[in-house]
Motif scaffolding. Structure first.
Motif, PDB file in Angstrom:
ATOM      1  N   THR A  64      39.888  -0.918 -39.866  1.00 44.58           N
ATOM      2  CA  THR A  64      39.514  -0.208 -38.643  1.00 44.58           C
ATOM      3  C   THR A  64      38.733   1.032 -39.036  1.00 44.58           C
ATOM      4  N   LEU A  65      37.566   1.215 -38.433  1.00 46.98           N
ATOM      5  CA  LEU A  65      36.738   2.393 -38.698  1.00 46.98           C
ATOM      6  C   LEU A  65      36.670   3.226 -37.424  1.00 46.98           C
ATOM      7  N   ILE A  66      37.090   4.462 -37.532  1.00 47.48           N
ATOM      8  CA  ILE A  66      37.093   5.375 -36.381  1.00 47.48           C
ATOM      9  C   ILE A  66      36.023   6.432 -36.615  1.00 47.48           C
ATOM     10  N   ARG A  67      34.954   6.378 -35.822  1.00 45.75           N
ATOM     11  CA  ARG A  67      33.854   7.352 -35.938  1.00 45.75           C
ATOM     12  C   ARG A  67      34.049   8.451 -34.901  1.00 45.75           C
ATOM     13  N   LEU A  68      34.047   9.693 -35.363  1.00 45.35           N
ATOM     14  CA  LEU A  68      34.244  10.834 -34.475  1.00 45.35           C
ATOM     15  C   LEU A  68      33.049  11.780 -34.574  1.00 45.35           C
ATOM     16  N   PRO A  69      32.731  12.483 -33.473  1.00 46.50           N
ATOM     17  CA  PRO A  69      31.559  13.364 -33.484  1.00 46.50           C
ATOM     18  C   PRO A  69      31.735  14.585 -34.373  1.00 46.50           C
ATOM     19  N   GLU A  70      30.622  15.103 -34.855  1.00 42.36           N
ATOM     20  CA  GLU A  70      30.606  16.276 -35.728  1.00 42.36           C
ATOM     21  C   GLU A  70      31.327  17.472 -35.109  1.00 42.36           C
ATOM     22  N   ASN A  71      31.223  17.595 -33.783  1.00 42.72           N
ATOM     23  CA  ASN A  71      31.774  18.779 -33.107  1.00 42.72           C
ATOM     24  C   ASN A  71      33.203  18.574 -32.587  1.00 42.72           C
ATOM     25  N   ILE A  72      33.875  17.516 -33.023  1.00 43.58           N
ATOM     26  CA  ILE A  72      35.252  17.292 -32.574  1.00 43.58           C
ATOM     27  C   ILE A  72      36.116  18.501 -32.962  1.00 43.58           C
ATOM     28  N   SER A  73      37.050  18.856 -32.115  1.00 41.07           N
ATOM     29  CA  SER A  73      37.922  19.982 -32.428  1.00 41.07           C
ATOM     30  C   SER A  73      38.960  19.561 -33.470  1.00 41.07           C
ATOM     31  N   GLU A  74      39.471  20.543 -34.181  1.00 37.22           N
ATOM     32  CA  GLU A  74      40.509  20.268 -35.167  1.00 37.22           C
ATOM     33  C   GLU A  74      41.731  19.630 -34.502  1.00 37.22           C
ATOM     34  N   GLU A  75      42.087  20.122 -33.316  1.00 37.25           N
ATOM     35  CA  GLU A  75      43.249  19.594 -32.598  1.00 37.25           C
ATOM     36  C   GLU A  75      43.068  18.120 -32.257  1.00 37.25           C
ATOM     37  N   ASP A  76      41.857  17.763 -31.790  1.00 35.83           N
ATOM     38  CA  ASP A  76      41.611  16.362 -31.435  1.00 35.83           C
ATOM     39  C   ASP A  76      41.640  15.458 -32.669  1.00 35.83           C
ATOM     40  N   LEU A  77      41.146  15.964 -33.792  1.00 37.00           N
ATOM     41  CA  LEU A  77      41.195  15.180 -35.032  1.00 37.00           C
ATOM     42  C   LEU A  77      42.640  14.966 -35.465  1.00 37.00           C
ATOM     43  N   LEU A  78      43.449  16.010 -35.372  1.00 38.09           N
ATOM     44  CA  LEU A  78      44.863  15.896 -35.737  1.00 38.09           C
ATOM     45  C   LEU A  78      45.585  14.901 -34.827  1.00 38.09           C
ATOM     46  N   ASN A  79      45.175  14.854 -33.558  1.00 41.07           N
ATOM     47  CA  ASN A  79      45.758  13.869 -32.627  1.00 41.07           C
ATOM     48  C   ASN A  79      45.403  12.450 -33.039  1.00 41.07           C
ATOM     49  N   GLU A  80      44.157  12.247 -33.479  1.00 35.73           N
ATOM     50  CA  GLU A  80      43.728  10.920 -33.954  1.00 35.73           C
ATOM     51  C   GLU A  80      44.546  10.496 -35.173  1.00 35.73           C
ATOM     52  N   ILE A  81      44.816  11.436 -36.052  1.00 35.38           N
ATOM     53  CA  ILE A  81      45.621  11.152 -37.243  1.00 35.38           C
ATOM     54  C   ILE A  81      47.039  10.751 -36.848  1.00 35.38           C
ATOM     55  N   GLU A  82      47.596  11.449 -35.876  1.00 32.82           N
ATOM     56  CA  GLU A  82      48.962  11.145 -35.445  1.00 32.82           C
ATOM     57  C   GLU A  82      49.045   9.744 -34.835  1.00 32.82           C
ATOM     58  N   VAL A  83      48.003   9.319 -34.130  1.00 29.75           N
ATOM     59  CA  VAL A  83      47.970   7.958 -33.569  1.00 29.75           C
ATOM     60  C   VAL A  83      48.091   6.921 -34.697  1.00 29.75           C
ATOM     61  N   LEU A  84      47.360   7.160 -35.806  1.00 33.64           N
ATOM     62  CA  LEU A  84      47.423   6.233 -36.948  1.00 33.64           C
ATOM     63  C   LEU A  84      48.776   6.324 -37.659  1.00 33.64           C
ATOM     64  N   ASN A  85      49.333   7.523 -37.704  1.00 32.60           N
ATOM     65  CA  ASN A  85      50.643   7.703 -38.349  1.00 32.60           C
ATOM     66  C   ASN A  85      51.714   6.820 -37.726  1.00 32.60           C
ATOM     67  N   VAL A  86      51.662   6.674 -36.391  1.00 27.39           N
ATOM     68  CA  VAL A  86      52.731   5.957 -35.681  1.00 27.39           C
ATOM     69  C   VAL A  86      52.370   4.502 -35.371  1.00 27.39           C
ATOM     70  N   ASP A  87      51.166   4.092 -35.738  1.00 22.74           N
ATOM     71  CA  ASP A  87      50.725   2.713 -35.477  1.00 22.74           C
ATOM     72  C   ASP A  87      51.294   1.801 -36.565  1.00 22.74           C
TER      73      ASP A  87
END
Length: 291
Positions: A64-87
């Motif tokens: 799975t490849l998750i592409r995120l925009p350059e201007n994504i906030s740190e909080e939103d990136l951390l949320n994406e990581i947490e989704v993968l942590n619990v998947d």
């Protein structure tokens, strides 16, 4: 002189992994699933991540490849990581570095579940590695160990000099090769930009691992006869004679050092191809642990 062929060795490892995955499928067991997060459009990062996706396809992994925009906030990136942590379907994942300046890289690496940290960068896994406990070894040091083992290069009792103290290569290599393990038991000297009389130190080395990021830094007069040379560096140098306009070189002046070395890694085609192979090996290990 024997060339340490990372391209062929990585292909062999991928073939071995593919056979294990085929066996999992035959037994109707879950196949490994590797995810990658990439932020922005850094050219080198995009190329590297795409190579990882292709490697997954080759060995039969899900990816799975998750592409995120350059201007994504740190909080939103951390949320994406947490989704993968619990998947539960994801066995391991990586966050491709470098990250944009507005994101705290260390905070992001800390957020990854250590049991899914197949890059081996989380402090928990670095600590386990330092204590010689079962863990994920980061891909480049893992690849160097594998090359040394598969080419039957003796490390026990040898004098090893590591040039460069990065957390990704230099520091872990100095720890791993000094440990009581099959490819280990060496006497290791870790050198860096503040080291005095570096040439004198490298001339005593049976094995040199150059990982400092300065093109063609290690010259023939810094190496003793029949030393083993592992070149981790890769830099683009302008070269009008090449169609691409550049050539790739390592941290070692290859042509002159190769004449004295017993074994040497080329650039490209040495350590580089091993990193993706070992990332796949870590993901397979994560899958086995979760099973």
């Amino acid at each position: 002189m024997i060339l340490l062929d990372g391209k062929k060795t990585s292909a062999d490892i991928k073939e071995e992994i593919a056979l294990e995955v085929a066996e999992l499928k035959r037994n109707e067991q879950k196949v490994p699933h590797l995810a990658a997060i990439i932020v922005g459009n850094n050219g080198a990062s995009v190329t590297y991540v795409n190579a990882k996706v292709k490697a997954c396809e080759r060995v039969g992994f899900e990816s799975t490849l998750i592409r995120l925009p350059e201007n994504i906030s740190e909080e939103d990136l951390l949320n994406e990581i947490e989704v993968l942590n619990v998947d539960n379907d994801i066995d391991g994942f990586i966050v491709q570095l470098p990250l944009p300046d507005h994101i705290d890289e260390q905070k992001v690496l800390m957020a990854v579940d250590p049991d899914k940290d197949v890059d081996g960068f989380h402090p928990t896994n670095v600590g386990k590695m330092a204590l010689n406990l079962p863990t994920f070894i980061s891909a480049t040091p893992f690849g160097i160990l594998e090359l040394l083992e598969r080419y039957n290069i003796e490390t026990s009792g040898k004098n090893v000099v590591v040039i460069g103290r990065s957390h990704i290569v230099g520091s872990p290599m100095s720890i791993l090769l000094s440990q009581k393990r099959k490819v280990g038991n060496a006497t290791v000297t870790l050198t860096h930009s503040r080291t005095k009389n570096l040439s004198q130190i490298t001339r005593e080395a049976d094995i040199i691992i150059a990982a400092l990021g300065i093109p063609e830094f290690l010259k023939a007069d810094m190496v003793k006869q029949d030393a083993v040379i592992i070149d981790v560096g890769i830099t683009r140098l302008a070269d009008a004679s090449k169609k691409s306009g550049y050539r790739l070189v390592g941290d070692v002046a290859f042509n002159e050092v190769a004449e004295k070395a017993s074994h040497i890694t080329p650039v490209p085609g040495g350590v580089g191809p091993m990193t993706i192979a070992m990332l796949l090996k870590n993901t397979l290990l994560a899958n086995k642990r979760r099973a």
